[in-house]
Design a protein around this motif. Structure first.
Motif, PDB file in Angstrom:
ATOM      1  N   PRO A 248       0.824  -1.217   0.000  1.00  0.00           N
ATOM      2  CA  PRO A 248       0.000   0.000   0.000  1.00  0.00           C
ATOM      3  C   PRO A 248       0.855   1.263   0.000  1.00  0.00           C
ATOM      4  O   PRO A 248       2.002   1.265   0.462  1.00  0.00           O
ATOM      5  CB  PRO A 248      -0.806  -0.127   1.298  1.00  0.00           C
ATOM      6  CG  PRO A 248       0.024  -1.019   2.168  1.00  0.00           C
ATOM      7  CD  PRO A 248       0.705  -1.985   1.249  1.00  0.00           C
ATOM      8  N   CYS A 249       0.274   2.329  -0.541  1.00  0.00           N
ATOM      9  CA  CYS A 249       0.962   3.619  -0.532  1.00  0.00           C
ATOM     10  C   CYS A 249       0.965   4.197   0.876  1.00  0.00           C
ATOM     11  O   CYS A 249       0.127   3.850   1.721  1.00  0.00           O
ATOM     12  CB  CYS A 249       0.273   4.595  -1.491  1.00  0.00           C
ATOM     13  SG  CYS A 249       0.448   4.136  -3.222  1.00  0.00           S
ATOM     14  N   LEU A 250       1.908   5.082   1.132  1.00  0.00           N
ATOM     15  CA  LEU A 250       2.006   5.706   2.448  1.00  0.00           C
ATOM     16  C   LEU A 250       0.822   6.635   2.685  1.00  0.00           C
ATOM     17  O   LEU A 250       0.348   7.317   1.763  1.00  0.00           O
ATOM     18  CB  LEU A 250       3.312   6.481   2.558  1.00  0.00           C
ATOM     19  CG  LEU A 250       4.590   5.643   2.443  1.00  0.00           C
ATOM     20  CD1 LEU A 250       5.808   6.547   2.440  1.00  0.00           C
ATOM     21  CD2 LEU A 250       4.681   4.642   3.575  1.00  0.00           C
ATOM     22  N   LEU A 343       4.934   6.957  -7.675  1.00  0.00           N
ATOM     23  CA  LEU A 343       4.414   8.010  -8.544  1.00  0.00           C
ATOM     24  C   LEU A 343       2.922   7.881  -8.789  1.00  0.00           C
ATOM     25  O   LEU A 343       2.239   8.880  -9.028  1.00  0.00           O
ATOM     26  CB  LEU A 343       5.155   7.989  -9.878  1.00  0.00           C
ATOM     27  CG  LEU A 343       6.571   8.561  -9.885  1.00  0.00           C
ATOM     28  CD1 LEU A 343       7.245   8.279 -11.212  1.00  0.00           C
ATOM     29  CD2 LEU A 343       6.543  10.059  -9.620  1.00  0.00           C
ATOM     30  N   ALA A 344       2.406   6.666  -8.778  1.00  0.00           N
ATOM     31  CA  ALA A 344       0.990   6.470  -9.093  1.00  0.00           C
ATOM     32  C   ALA A 344       0.098   6.533  -7.868  1.00  0.00           C
ATOM     33  O   ALA A 344      -1.124   6.392  -7.986  1.00  0.00           O
ATOM     34  CB  ALA A 344       0.797   5.125  -9.793  1.00  0.00           C
ATOM     35  N   CYS A 345       0.664   6.757  -6.686  1.00  0.00           N
ATOM     36  CA  CYS A 345      -0.154   6.820  -5.476  1.00  0.00           C
ATOM     37  C   CYS A 345      -1.088   8.025  -5.514  1.00  0.00           C
ATOM     38  O   CYS A 345      -0.773   9.056  -6.114  1.00  0.00           O
ATOM     39  CB  CYS A 345       0.750   6.896  -4.246  1.00  0.00           C
ATOM     40  SG  CYS A 345       1.687   5.386  -3.934  1.00  0.00           S
ATOM     41  N   ASP A 346      -2.209   7.872  -4.842  1.00  0.00           N
ATOM     42  CA  ASP A 346      -3.209   8.946  -4.839  1.00  0.00           C
ATOM     43  C   ASP A 346      -3.107   9.724  -3.532  1.00  0.00           C
ATOM     44  O   ASP A 346      -3.994   9.650  -2.679  1.00  0.00           O
ATOM     45  CB  ASP A 346      -4.610   8.356  -5.006  1.00  0.00           C
ATOM     46  CG  ASP A 346      -5.644   9.444  -5.261  1.00  0.00           C
ATOM     47  OD1 ASP A 346      -5.248  10.532  -5.709  1.00  0.00           O
ATOM     48  OD2 ASP A 346      -6.833   9.202  -5.002  1.00  0.00           O
ATOM     49  N   GLY A 347      -2.015  10.481  -3.378  1.00  0.00           N
ATOM     50  CA  GLY A 347      -1.830  11.244  -2.160  1.00  0.00           C
ATOM     51  C   GLY A 347      -0.483  11.927  -2.141  1.00  0.00           C
ATOM     52  O   GLY A 347       0.172  12.103  -3.173  1.00  0.00           O
ATOM     53  N   ALA A 348      -0.045  12.310  -0.931  1.00  0.00           N
ATOM     54  CA  ALA A 348       1.206  13.052  -0.793  1.00  0.00           C
ATOM     55  C   ALA A 348       2.413  12.229  -1.223  1.00  0.00           C
ATOM     56  O   ALA A 348       3.443  12.785  -1.595  1.00  0.00           O
ATOM     57  CB  ALA A 348       1.381  13.511   0.653  1.00  0.00           C
ATOM     58  N   ALA A 349       2.296  10.902  -1.191  1.00  0.00           N
ATOM     59  CA  ALA A 349       3.431  10.068  -1.615  1.00  0.00           C
ATOM     60  C   ALA A 349       3.794  10.344  -3.068  1.00  0.00           C
ATOM     61  O   ALA A 349       4.978  10.324  -3.431  1.00  0.00           O
ATOM     62  CB  ALA A 349       3.088   8.590  -1.423  1.00  0.00           C
TER      63      ALA A 349
END
Length: 708
Positions: A248-250, A343-349
């Motif tokens: 999971p993304c951060l 790069l593809a995360c939906d947030g600050a990451a």
């Protein structure tokens, strides 16, 4: 997703006419959406047409489609036309791009048609040709003509009658062997959903632990398309909610640099960051160290935050991510790069992942919306810090996103106008608008804080224009290089400024081999004087590696200056399939060397005035005067062709084509000796001698004397 759901809920609360299907629309970054609100639940079908796609319900009578407000919210970027066929009632969509249609049923009676960019997924059933109600001809006799044609999944699962059942133009075999792959795929996907916590494995309407019958139709419901809380994604597209390895993304809460010191004075933050770091027996307090690092990062002090991070050990990934941010704040490369795959995360990451790259990859790998959204949520001083870097990273990928960041900086309090001008200069350079870039760079020079970057941009603008640069700019760039030390951009600016001011010896002396040297050759070929060109371009050892257009420019100038051998060296081997301009320069150089035969080989099949002139010169040198006259006439040089007639002593041609006094002289040259007795011939020769003398006098008078 939330906004779309609210819009759909609003639409669903509007009562529809009994036989009218409303068609609503919305524009998104990656797709154009149509929502068809049917008057009653019905089966539906989508298929390919020559111009796009067609949509129809499975009822014999199609509803009246209300298209009045379709174009209120969408441009014609993906959907060019939308109409209901007057004869059949089919909804026809004409596409304006290389797109594909992805339909799904949002809820009974509400069909969503997404027009997405790019080719369709492999094996998409919606790419089958739409065959004008072919499915209605398959309705069984005695059935209700108005009832929708459906497919009984339970009957197929339980192994009904052998054969096939036609649904929407597709054939479904009922053999068990073909159902096993479907069953396995469904089980795998349901298991993934249960592991992610989005699927409840308890059967609908059944108490936990209760025994149920397998044939109960209320056991489960399968829905195709989007449901609240779920996103339907193209399996070939990158996942925006996880990293490539599936982790999971951060969370934004762990990366929200804008919240770490919001609403507090800088002096208070620094005081807090320096207190409480050590506890009893001078033991380091890890939580205090983490807090100190975050506060320094909020203030934009990356190096200081990294020094405080060295006090703590054993904090694992949390401290590792903060150390990476300290480098990104200062614009330094991060050897570990933990954010790089996000790069593809939906947030600050995604924001920090973008800053971790020197150049962003093309395509859909970057969640640009998340990057811009995170940037706009930063406090003013951090927007000023990250804005220029982020805008330059995005300009090649999404110019509009870069423009949004630039505009946000312009509206940010206490951001100097020179900083925005410098960003404008860099963006114009990348957009290949050197004149505008030069204007913005000169405006940014008034702020000493941006002097280095502004001078670099100014020199690059002059280079793109191949415009000479003033000596004062050269001295200014030199002085800054001595003050800033090792700066590759400034070193390049110094070398280019030398070249643009005509100091090519110094430019070549300090230029690094490779791209910088090639750029100096470009300047020399375009605006360097003849002496500098001859010094550096005649017999270079070895021949420098430059682009083809630069080599051609150097060869042209060397040939004009009378150095054909050096010109041929810069041209390299020239074959019959070489570009026309190369062959013309090679022919002129060979002719200057005295090899008229090689010149004619280079000119074979070439047409035009330049080729004709060179061909005639080569043919004249070889003694082919008639062929040379033909070449000159084809090139539109009739006067030169007449002159060759004189050389060939073709007096008939001269007398017929030339004007006075040449025609008269030519006529006399071809006059025959008169017949008759001696006295008659003598008298005729005497008269001819007088006429010849007059013709020669006229010719001498027509030819201008040589200049002293």
């Amino acid at each position: 997703m939330i906004l779309l759901s609210l819009i759909l809920m609003l639409f669903l609360t509007i009562p529809a006419d009994a036989e009218t299907a409303r068609v609503l629309s919305g524009e998104h970054a990656d797709f154009t959406r149509l929502v068809v609100q049917l008057p009653a639940q019905a089966g539906w079908r989508v298929g390919r047409t020559p111009l796009g796609y067609a949509f129809a319900t499975e009822n014999r009578k199609q509803p009246d489609y209300d298209l009045a407000h379709v174009w209120d919210r969408i441009p014609r970027k993906r959907l060019q036309a939308l109409r209901a066929d007057p004869e059949t009632g089919i909804l026809e969509m004409t596409l304006a791009c290389e797109c594909h249609l992805f339909p799904f049923e949002y809820q009974p009676g509400v069909i969503v048609l997404d027009i997405r960019s790019g080719p369709p997924p492999e094996g998409s059933v919606f790419e089958a040709p739409f065959s004008d109600f072919a499915f209605l001809r398959d309705v069984k006799p005695g059935s209700d003509p108005g009832a929708p044609v459906t497919f009984d999944w339970l009957d197929a699962r339980n192994g009904g009658a052998a054969g096939a059942h036609r649904y929407a133009g597709l054939t479904f075999a009922r053999e068990k062997t073909l159902l096993e792959p479907l069953r396995a795929e469904l089980l795998e996907q349901i298991s993934r959903g249960a592991a992610a916590g989005v699927v409840d494995m308890r059967l609908s309407g059944t108490p936990a632990g209760a025994m149920v019958s397998e044939g109960d139709p209320d056991l489960a419901r399968i829905r195709l398309g989007e449901m609240p809380g779920l996103d339907v994604l193209d399996p070939n597209a990158p996942r925006t909610n996880m990293q490539p390895d599936g982790s999971p993304c951060l969370a934004d809460a762990d990366l929200a640099i804008g919240n770490w010191g919001a609403g507090r004075a800088a002096l208070d933050l620094l005081a807090e960051a320096r207190t409480g770091l050590f506890g009893e027996f001078d033991a380091v307090r890890p939580e205090a160290v983490l807090n100190s690092v975050r506060l320094h990062l909020y203030l934009g002090f990356g190096a200081e935050a990294r020094q405080y991070a060295t006090l703590a050990t054993g904090l694992g990934d949390e401290l590792r991510l903060l150390v990476s941010i300290t480098r990104l704040v200062d614009g330094d490369p991060d050897p570990e790069a933990p954010f790089a795959p996000m790069l593809a995360c939906d947030g600050a990451a995604a924001f920090w992942a973008a800053l971790a790259h020197d150049r962003l990859p093309a395509g859909s790998m970057v969640n640009i919306d998340a990057v811009v959204r995170t940037f706009l949520g930063l406090p003013p001083h951090l927007r000023s810090l990250f804005g220029p870097r982020l805008a330059l990273l995005l300009i090649d990928l999404d110019a509009e996103a870069a423009r949004r960041i630039r505009n946000a900086m312009e509206r940010t309090p206490h951001v100097p106008a020179q900083a925005v001008s410098l960003l404008d200069a860099r963006m114009e350079l990348q957009a290949d608008h050197p004149e505008r870039a030069r204007f913005h760079a000169e405006a940014a020079l008034s702020d000493p804080r941006h002097e280095v970057d502004a001078l670099v941009a100014l020199v690059e603008a002059h280079f793109l224009e191949l415009r000479p640069i003033p000596g004062s700019v050269v001295e200014r760039v030199q002085s800054l290089q001595g003050q800033t030390g090792n700066n590759s951009s400034l070193a390049r600016a110094v070398a280019l400024s030398f070249a643009l001011s005509g100091r090519f010896d110094e430019a070549f002396a300090i230029a690094e081999p490779g791209a910088m040297t090639a750029d100096i050759w470009r300047v020399l070929a375009a605006i360097g004087d003849d002496d500098d060109l001859l010094v550096h371009a005649v017999r270079p050892a070895p021949l420098p590696s430059v682009k083809a257009d630069v080599a051609l420019s150097v060869a042209k100038r060397l040939q004009v200056l009378g150095f054909p051998d050096a010109a041929l060296v810069w041209l390299g081997p020239i074959g019959p399939d070489a570009p026309t301009e190369y062959r013309l320069v090679a022919a002129a150089a060979e002719l200057a060397r005295g090899d008229a035969g090689r010149a004619l080989q280079h000119l074979a099949t070439l047409e035009g005035q330049t080729a004709g002139d060179l061909r005639a010169a080569a043919q004249t040198r070889l003694g082919f005067l008639d062929a040379a006259r033909t070449s000159l006439q084809k090139a539109g040089r009739s006067g030169d062709a007449q002159r060759l007639s004189l050389w060939a002593e073709d007096w008939n041609a001269v007398a017929a084509a030339a004007t006075e006094p040449w025609s008269a002289a030519a006529a006399m040259a071809q006059a025959a000796i008169p017949e008759g007795g001696p006295l008659a011939r003598g008298a005729a020769l005497l008269n001819s001698s007088s006429a010849t003398r007059a013709a020669l006098t006229a010719l001498l008078g027509a030819v201008p004397p040589p200049s002293p």
